[in-house]
Design an enzyme around this catalytic site. Structure first.
Site, PDB file in Angstrom:
ATOM      1  CG  HIS A 193     -10.204  -0.135   3.326  1.00 22.52           C
ATOM      2  ND1 HIS A 193     -12.122  -0.173   3.388  1.00 22.52           N
ATOM      3  CD2 HIS A 193      -9.429  -0.605   3.303  1.00 22.52           C
ATOM      4  CE1 HIS A 193     -11.871  -1.941   3.849  1.00 22.52           C
ATOM      5  NE2 HIS A 193     -10.329  -1.867   4.242  1.00 22.52           N
ATOM      6  CD  GLN A 233      -2.821  -8.733   4.785  1.00 24.50           C
ATOM      7  OE1 GLN A 233      -3.649  -9.246   4.925  1.00 24.50           O
ATOM      8  NE2 GLN A 233      -2.867  -7.323   5.357  1.00 24.50           N
ATOM      9  CG  MET A 244     -12.135   3.245  10.933  1.00 22.99           C
ATOM     10  SD  MET A 244     -12.669   4.666   9.840  1.00 22.99           S
ATOM     11  CE  MET A 244     -12.991   5.723  11.192  1.00 22.99           C
ATOM     12  CE  LYS A 286      -8.404  -3.835  12.394  1.00 18.92           C
ATOM     13  NZ  LYS A 286      -8.512  -4.957  11.370  1.00 18.92           N
TER      14      LYS A 286
HETATM   15  P1  AMP Z   1      -8.473  -5.308   3.890  1.00 15.40           P
HETATM   16  O1  AMP Z   1      -9.954  -4.723   3.076  1.00 15.40           O
HETATM   17  O2  AMP Z   1      -9.480  -5.622   5.499  1.00 15.40           O
HETATM   18  O3  AMP Z   1      -8.316  -6.609   3.362  1.00 15.40           O
HETATM   19  O4  AMP Z   1      -7.659  -4.376   4.368  1.00 15.40           O
HETATM   20  C1  AMP Z   1      -6.874  -3.764   2.999  1.00 15.40           C
HETATM   21  C2  AMP Z   1      -5.970  -3.071   3.715  1.00 15.40           C
HETATM   22  O5  AMP Z   1      -6.503  -1.846   4.517  1.00 15.40           O
HETATM   23  C3  AMP Z   1      -5.288  -4.053   4.294  1.00 15.40           C
HETATM   24  O6  AMP Z   1      -3.810  -3.220   4.501  1.00 15.40           O
HETATM   25  C4  AMP Z   1      -5.350  -2.889   5.977  1.00 15.40           C
HETATM   26  O7  AMP Z   1      -4.672  -3.409   7.101  1.00 15.40           O
HETATM   27  C5  AMP Z   1      -6.365  -2.058   5.419  1.00 15.40           C
HETATM   28  N1  AMP Z   1      -6.571  -1.403   7.004  1.00 15.40           N
HETATM   29  C6  AMP Z   1      -7.508  -2.210   7.136  1.00 15.40           C
HETATM   30  N2  AMP Z   1      -8.315  -1.164   8.355  1.00 15.40           N
HETATM   31  C7  AMP Z   1      -7.425  -0.174   8.192  1.00 15.40           C
HETATM   32  C8  AMP Z   1      -7.414   0.718   8.909  1.00 15.40           C
HETATM   33  N3  AMP Z   1      -8.748   0.466  10.327  1.00 15.40           N
HETATM   34  N4  AMP Z   1      -6.202   1.963   9.505  1.00 15.40           N
HETATM   35  C9  AMP Z   1      -5.260   1.666   8.556  1.00 15.40           C
HETATM   36  N5  AMP Z   1      -5.144   0.643   7.272  1.00 15.40           N
HETATM   37  C10 AMP Z   1      -6.307  -0.770   7.342  1.00 15.40           C
END
Ligand code: AMP
Length: 284
Positions: free
Chosen positions: A37, A153, A184, A149
């Site tokens: 994030h 989506q 992650m 990731k």
């Molecule tokens: P989430 O909080 O899991 O809904 O993720 C929020 C954003 O962070 C989304 O755009 C995810 O694709 C991105 N994200 C989650 N994990 C990672 C990661 N390991 N590396 C890069 N972006 C990530």
């Protein structure tokens, strides 16, 4: 840094920022921030005057029996990270702000939501598209930063913003990984030590597939069957899907080419993990 929980206050703030000629960038998340994030926030920070981080565990993208109630939440820790990353505003609305009584409007993207996570999690992308549309309407960002990731989506959101003529630039960033390769994820906290070790099978599968391709194997079915064998040897692993798809259409491929992306969803114990990567170009 401000933390705003009210939709109308957020909207007012953003209208004022726009009228003052400021550019706005949004990083939408469900919170429980990790380095992945933070990499999105770092990119967002470079692109705008006002950096907004949204934290909202969106109920409409969780199916029945999924982990909505258990999803990890820690606004205090997230706020500290956000402050360090130069976030100007955290938008953290309650459910009742986003979905008040009589709420009845949803955004459906057809086609590319039918496969992969869309097939395993019916209604998931409807929830994602609805909440992202609402965030775009409330915040009216010039740019929004997402991670590869969640490869499907990102593809769905690009489709939606294009189809609905939303004036926002969508930026996708590489997967941020632990030193041993595990992508992650906020959900990694669900894993016990043994499961954490077995979870490496996702990134190892990606590495294995790339090696097979580099050594001349281009038959998707052969590659997938090799990976399935490896994954099925892990006691805690249960495959949801393993597919090799075209990066834009997300349709299954029979032969690997420069557009091929391997996408995996594997349960480790009760935790569903996803990972993906290109097979020829060797980047996430
Ligand atoms: P989430 O909080 O899991 O809904 O993720 C929020 C954003 O962070 C989304 O755009 C995810 O694709 C991105 N994200 C989650 N994990 C990672 C990661 N390991 N590396 C890069 N972006 C990530």
């Amino acid at each position: 840094m401000n933390i705003i929980t009210s939709v109308s206050e957020m909207q007012q703030k953003m209208i004022s920022a726009r009228s003052a000629g400021q550019t706005i960038s949004l990083v939408p998340t469900m919170g429980f921030l990790h380095q992945g994030h933070l990499s999105l926030l770092e990119e967002g920070r470079k692109r705008c005057d006002v950096l907004v981080l949204s934290i909202f565990v969106n109920p409409t993208q969780f199916g029945q029996g999924e982990d909505f109630d258990d999803y990890p939440r820690d606004l205090k820790q997230d706020s500290q990270f956000a402050e360090e990353m130069g976030v100007d505003i955290i938008f953290a609305p309650e459910n009742s702000q986003m979905y008040p009584q009589k709420y009845a409007t949803y955004v459906d993207v057809e086609g590319i939501t039918d496969c992969l996570c869309g097939a395993s999690r019916p209604g998931h992308f409807r929830g994602v598209c609805t909440v992202v549309s609402k965030l775009f309407n409330i915040i009216q960002p010039h740019s929004a930063v997402f991670g590869n990731k969640d490869f499907q989506q990102l593809a769905v959101i690009k489709r939606m913003t294009c189809d609905l003529n939303m004036p926002v630039e969508i930026i996708g960033l590489p997967i941020y990984r632990e030193a041993d390769g595990l992508a992650m994820s906020s959900r990694n906290v669900y894993l016990n030590n043994d499961q954490r070790q077995q979870a490496l099978v996702l990134s190892q599968s990606l590495a294995r597939a790339r090696k097979l391709v580099a050594s001349g194997e281009s038959d998707c079915a052969v590659i997938i069957s090799n990976l399935k064998k490896d994954i099925n040897q892990k006691a805690e692993a249960r495959i949801d899907y393993i597919q090799i798809c075209h990066q834009l259409t997300l349709e299954d491929q029979t032969d690997v080419d420069a557009d091929s992306v391997l996408l995996l969803a594997v349960y480790i114990g009760k935790t569903r993990l996803i990972d993906n990567g290109f097979l020829v170009t060797n980047h996430d």
